[in-house]
Design an enzyme around this catalytic site. Structure first.
Site, PDB file in Angstrom:
ATOM      1  N   GLY A  92      -0.069   4.640  -0.431  1.00  0.00           N
ATOM      2  CA  GLY A  92      -1.063   5.688  -0.290  1.00  0.00           C
ATOM      3  C   GLY A  92      -0.372   6.582   0.302  1.00  0.00           C
ATOM      4  O   GLY A  92       0.857   6.763   0.504  1.00  0.00           O
ATOM      5  N   GLN A  93      -1.389   7.211   1.227  1.00  0.00           N
ATOM      6  CA  GLN A  93      -0.956   8.368   2.271  1.00  0.00           C
ATOM      7  C   GLN A  93       0.115   8.067   3.200  1.00  0.00           C
ATOM      8  O   GLN A  93       1.246   8.628   3.581  1.00  0.00           O
ATOM      9  CB  GLN A  93      -2.087   9.020   2.891  1.00  0.00           C
ATOM     10  CG  GLN A  93      -3.065   9.844   2.025  1.00  0.00           C
ATOM     11  CD  GLN A  93      -2.368  11.150   1.720  1.00  0.00           C
ATOM     12  OE1 GLN A  93      -1.528  11.375   1.294  1.00  0.00           O
ATOM     13  NE2 GLN A  93      -3.488  12.067   1.838  1.00  0.00           N
ATOM     14  N   ILE A  94      -0.230   7.121   3.993  1.00  0.00           N
ATOM     15  CA  ILE A  94       0.634   6.437   5.118  1.00  0.00           C
ATOM     16  C   ILE A  94       1.816   5.838   4.465  1.00  0.00           C
ATOM     17  O   ILE A  94       3.005   5.987   4.813  1.00  0.00           O
ATOM     18  CB  ILE A  94      -0.071   5.349   5.957  1.00  0.00           C
ATOM     19  CG1 ILE A  94      -1.226   6.013   6.754  1.00  0.00           C
ATOM     20  CG2 ILE A  94       0.845   4.997   6.766  1.00  0.00           C
ATOM     21  CD1 ILE A  94      -2.180   5.109   7.372  1.00  0.00           C
ATOM     22  N   HIS A 130      -8.714  -0.715  18.637  1.00  0.00           N
ATOM     23  CA  HIS A 130      -8.656   0.647  18.159  1.00  0.00           C
ATOM     24  C   HIS A 130      -9.994   1.417  17.779  1.00  0.00           C
ATOM     25  O   HIS A 130     -10.165   1.342  16.524  1.00  0.00           O
ATOM     26  CB  HIS A 130      -7.895   0.350  17.055  1.00  0.00           C
ATOM     27  CG  HIS A 130      -7.525   1.658  16.385  1.00  0.00           C
ATOM     28  ND1 HIS A 130      -6.951   2.657  16.826  1.00  0.00           N
ATOM     29  CD2 HIS A 130      -7.724   2.081  14.898  1.00  0.00           C
ATOM     30  CE1 HIS A 130      -6.685   3.828  15.888  1.00  0.00           C
ATOM     31  NE2 HIS A 130      -7.176   3.559  14.792  1.00  0.00           N
ATOM     32  N   ARG A 174     -20.411   0.156   7.054  1.00  0.00           N
ATOM     33  CA  ARG A 174     -19.134  -0.616   7.626  1.00  0.00           C
ATOM     34  C   ARG A 174     -18.865  -1.951   7.214  1.00  0.00           C
ATOM     35  O   ARG A 174     -17.843  -2.442   6.979  1.00  0.00           O
ATOM     36  CB  ARG A 174     -19.303  -0.582   9.251  1.00  0.00           C
ATOM     37  CG  ARG A 174     -18.408   0.380   9.812  1.00  0.00           C
ATOM     38  CD  ARG A 174     -18.516   0.133  11.370  1.00  0.00           C
ATOM     39  NE  ARG A 174     -17.310  -0.495  11.747  1.00  0.00           N
ATOM     40  CZ  ARG A 174     -17.141  -1.757  12.150  1.00  0.00           C
ATOM     41  NH1 ARG A 174     -18.146  -2.580  12.007  1.00  0.00           N
ATOM     42  NH2 ARG A 174     -16.097  -2.208  12.588  1.00  0.00           N
ATOM     43  N   ASN A 219      -7.317  -0.523   8.147  1.00  0.00           N
ATOM     44  CA  ASN A 219      -8.624  -0.645   9.243  1.00  0.00           C
ATOM     45  C   ASN A 219      -9.931  -1.717   8.581  1.00  0.00           C
ATOM     46  O   ASN A 219      -9.595  -1.764   7.310  1.00  0.00           O
ATOM     47  CB  ASN A 219      -9.171   0.715   9.397  1.00  0.00           C
ATOM     48  CG  ASN A 219      -8.563   1.452  10.567  1.00  0.00           C
ATOM     49  OD1 ASN A 219      -8.227   0.848  11.678  1.00  0.00           O
ATOM     50  ND2 ASN A 219      -8.323   2.681  10.765  1.00  0.00           N
ATOM     51  N   GLY A 268       0.799  -1.110  -0.032  1.00  0.00           N
ATOM     52  CA  GLY A 268       0.072  -0.115  -0.011  1.00  0.00           C
ATOM     53  C   GLY A 268       0.772   1.192   0.006  1.00  0.00           C
ATOM     54  O   GLY A 268       1.780   1.471   0.928  1.00  0.00           O
TER      55      GLY A 268
HETATM   56  P1  A3D Z   1      -4.747   5.266   0.956  1.00  0.00           P
HETATM   57  O1  A3D Z   1      -3.938   6.526   0.925  1.00  0.00           O
HETATM   58  O2  A3D Z   1      -6.068   5.088   0.474  1.00  0.00           O
HETATM   59  O3  A3D Z   1      -3.759   4.018   0.677  1.00  0.00           O
HETATM   60  C1  A3D Z   1      -4.183   2.862   0.667  1.00  0.00           C
HETATM   61  C2  A3D Z   1      -3.398   2.027  -0.396  1.00  0.00           C
HETATM   62  O4  A3D Z   1      -3.739   0.739  -0.525  1.00  0.00           O
HETATM   63  C3  A3D Z   1      -3.861   2.734  -1.917  1.00  0.00           C
HETATM   64  O5  A3D Z   1      -2.632   3.265  -2.675  1.00  0.00           O
HETATM   65  C4  A3D Z   1      -4.399   1.604  -2.678  1.00  0.00           C
HETATM   66  O6  A3D Z   1      -4.034   1.600  -3.985  1.00  0.00           O
HETATM   67  C5  A3D Z   1      -3.862   0.438  -1.835  1.00  0.00           C
HETATM   68  N1  A3D Z   1      -4.495  -1.007  -2.359  1.00  0.00           N
HETATM   69  C6  A3D Z   1      -5.568  -1.210  -2.325  1.00  0.00           C
HETATM   70  N2  A3D Z   1      -5.801  -2.578  -2.748  1.00  0.00           N
HETATM   71  C7  A3D Z   1      -4.516  -3.017  -2.523  1.00  0.00           C
HETATM   72  C8  A3D Z   1      -4.006  -4.209  -2.490  1.00  0.00           C
HETATM   73  N3  A3D Z   1      -4.736  -5.449  -2.874  1.00  0.00           N
HETATM   74  N4  A3D Z   1      -2.551  -4.419  -2.439  1.00  0.00           N
HETATM   75  C9  A3D Z   1      -1.897  -3.268  -2.294  1.00  0.00           C
HETATM   76  N5  A3D Z   1      -2.178  -2.197  -2.033  1.00  0.00           N
HETATM   77  C10 A3D Z   1      -3.474  -1.893  -2.213  1.00  0.00           C
HETATM   78  O7  A3D Z   1      -4.894   5.032   2.678  1.00  0.00           O
HETATM   79  P2  A3D Z   1      -4.120   5.464   3.892  1.00  0.00           P
HETATM   80  O8  A3D Z   1      -2.600   5.239   3.639  1.00  0.00           O
HETATM   81  O9  A3D Z   1      -4.418   7.133   4.175  1.00  0.00           O
HETATM   82  O10 A3D Z   1      -4.440   4.508   5.024  1.00  0.00           O
HETATM   83  C11 A3D Z   1      -4.457   3.197   4.851  1.00  0.00           C
HETATM   84  C12 A3D Z   1      -4.849   2.485   5.875  1.00  0.00           C
HETATM   85  O11 A3D Z   1      -4.697   2.740   7.207  1.00  0.00           O
HETATM   86  C13 A3D Z   1      -6.540   2.520   5.786  1.00  0.00           C
HETATM   87  O12 A3D Z   1      -7.300   1.270   6.022  1.00  0.00           O
HETATM   88  C14 A3D Z   1      -6.831   3.608   6.974  1.00  0.00           C
HETATM   89  O13 A3D Z   1      -8.248   3.349   7.602  1.00  0.00           O
HETATM   90  C15 A3D Z   1      -5.677   2.840   7.961  1.00  0.00           C
HETATM   91  N6  A3D Z   1      -5.390   3.632   9.160  1.00  0.00           N
HETATM   92  C16 A3D Z   1      -5.211   2.869  10.266  1.00  0.00           C
HETATM   93  C17 A3D Z   1      -4.772   3.743  11.512  1.00  0.00           C
HETATM   94  C18 A3D Z   1      -4.648   3.074  12.662  1.00  0.00           C
HETATM   95  O14 A3D Z   1      -4.318   3.745  13.734  1.00  0.00           O
HETATM   96  C19 A3D Z   1      -4.767   1.513  12.899  1.00  0.00           C
HETATM   97  C20 A3D Z   1      -4.620   5.127  11.338  1.00  0.00           C
HETATM   98  C21 A3D Z   1      -4.827   5.787  10.140  1.00  0.00           C
HETATM   99  C22 A3D Z   1      -5.212   5.015   8.890  1.00  0.00           C
END
Ligand code: A3D
Length: 311
Positions: free
Chosen positions: A12-14, A178, A91, A123, A10
């Site tokens: 994306g942002q994180i 969480h 959800r 999540n 992944g």
């Molecule tokens: P985002 O920027 O949408 O990045 C997610 C990435 O996952 C995207 O680039 C997608 O293309 C990629 N993706 C989708 N399907 C697949 C796959 N099959 N294989 C590989 N990559 C794929 O999201 P984000 O980076 O902002 O957040 C990522 C996750 O972290 C989300 O589920 C959030 O809800 C979660 N999150 C958790 C916390 C905790 O404290 C636990 C805090 C903040 C965000």
């Protein structure tokens, strides 16, 4: 001995921030993996971070890919793969889509990086880390969910903001799932060893606990589209670094409990020791009756989410 390898599933942002911080800390070389539709995006991010190198001076190599083969030999895998909730999606819809993604990721991580230490961030966290563990069959010490580090860090940040004292000297622990039912252990929070209960009124502390519980939502509301990414990335890096450098850090994480705190068979936020053995230990301590009740309450919430995975 070459450099360590950190793979991010992944980008994306994180994921992008994970890549930048891991490179800047020279934890190892970094591979950012994403789906084929996002391959250009992760290759672009990787190239951008490579072009930051001359200014910062790190030698870590960063690459982007959509080929699972490139995970081979990874020491640490950090998973943020998934989709965020979109308008009109409930959800259960989110759970079923992200669960499908997590199952696929787990199978591939098992195939290409069976020796890695895996940190799950996607999540709903408590269910996603459970699903990864079930599907991959990894030993429980090699799978962990990042949540307690962030929730505890948010509590620390708010206490520092309240008092004006250095956040470095604020020590706090948040246990449980969480979600809204997480359990800040305010009784044990200190600033430079002084109990916060002696420094901040009970009423204000309650408000700070509540702000901590809903801290993720506060940011989601401000963004309007997306969730927190800087602090979540830093927290996962802290955990990865503890593993790679055998630091024996004590960090609250979603670890598989097998009897600890009376919990059996669920990943939930508990104080863990992270070193070269992964999750080397869960540290138990005596809880008050109120804290026990709160932990039981959060466990019920975790069981409900995990139940939805049908795993
Ligand atoms: P985002 O920027 O949408 O990045 C997610 C990435 O996952 C995207 O680039 C997608 O293309 C990629 N993706 C989708 N399907 C697949 C796959 N099959 N294989 C590989 N990559 C794929 O999201 P984000 O980076 O902002 O957040 C990522 C996750 O972290 C989300 O589920 C959030 O809800 C979660 N999150 C958790 C916390 C905790 O404290 C636990 C805090 C903040 C965000």
């Amino acid at each position: 001995m070459g450099r360590k390898k950190i793979a991010l599933i992944g980008g994306g942002q994180i994921g992008g921030n994970l890549a930048l911080i891991a490179a800047q800390k020279e934890l190892g070389d970094v591979v950012i993996f994403d789906i084929p539709q996002s391959e250009g995006m992760v290759k672009g991010k990787a190239l951008d971070i490579m072009q930051l190198r001359p200014h910062d001076g790190y030698d870590s190599e960063v690459t982007g890919t959509s080929d699972y083969n490139d995970l081979t030999g990874s020491d640490v895998i950090i998973i943020t793969a998934g989709i965020p909730r979109k308008p009109g999606m409930d959800r259960e819809d989110l759970m079923s889509i992200n669960l499908g993604i997590m199952k696929d990721v787990a199978k591939n991580v098992k195939k290409y990086a069976p020796e890695s230490f895996v940190i799950v961030i996607s999540n709903p966290l408590d269910a996603m880390v459970y699903a990864f563990h079930k599907v991959s069959g990894f030993n429980k010490n090699k799978v962990v969910g990042m949540a307690g580090a962030l929730d505890s860090g948010r509590f620390r940040a708010f206490i520092a903001m309240e008092t004006g004292y250095s956040v470095q000297d604020v020590s706090c622990m948040v246990l449980g799932g969480h979600g809204d039912s997480m359990v800040p252990i305010t009784r044990l929070a200190t600033i430079g060893g002084v109990p916060v209960t002696d420094l901040i009124s009970a009423k204000r502390l309650k408000e700070i606990e509540d702000r901590t519980r809903f801290a993720g939502g506060e940011i989601v509301k401000l963004f309007g589209n997306g969730s927190a990414f800087y602090a979540p990335a830093q927290c996962a890096i802290e955990m990865a670094e503890a593993y790679l450098k055998d630091k024996k850090r004590v960090i609250p994480c979603a670890a598989l409990c097998e009897g600890e705190f009376g919990i059996n068979g669920f990943f939930i936020g508990v104080p863990t020791v992270i070193g070269a053995g992964g999750i080397e230990k869960i540290i138990e301590f005596n809880l008050t009756d109120d804290e026990k009740n709160a932990l039981n309450n959060t466990l019920e919430a975790v069981k409900k989410t995990v139940g939805e995975t049908k795993l």
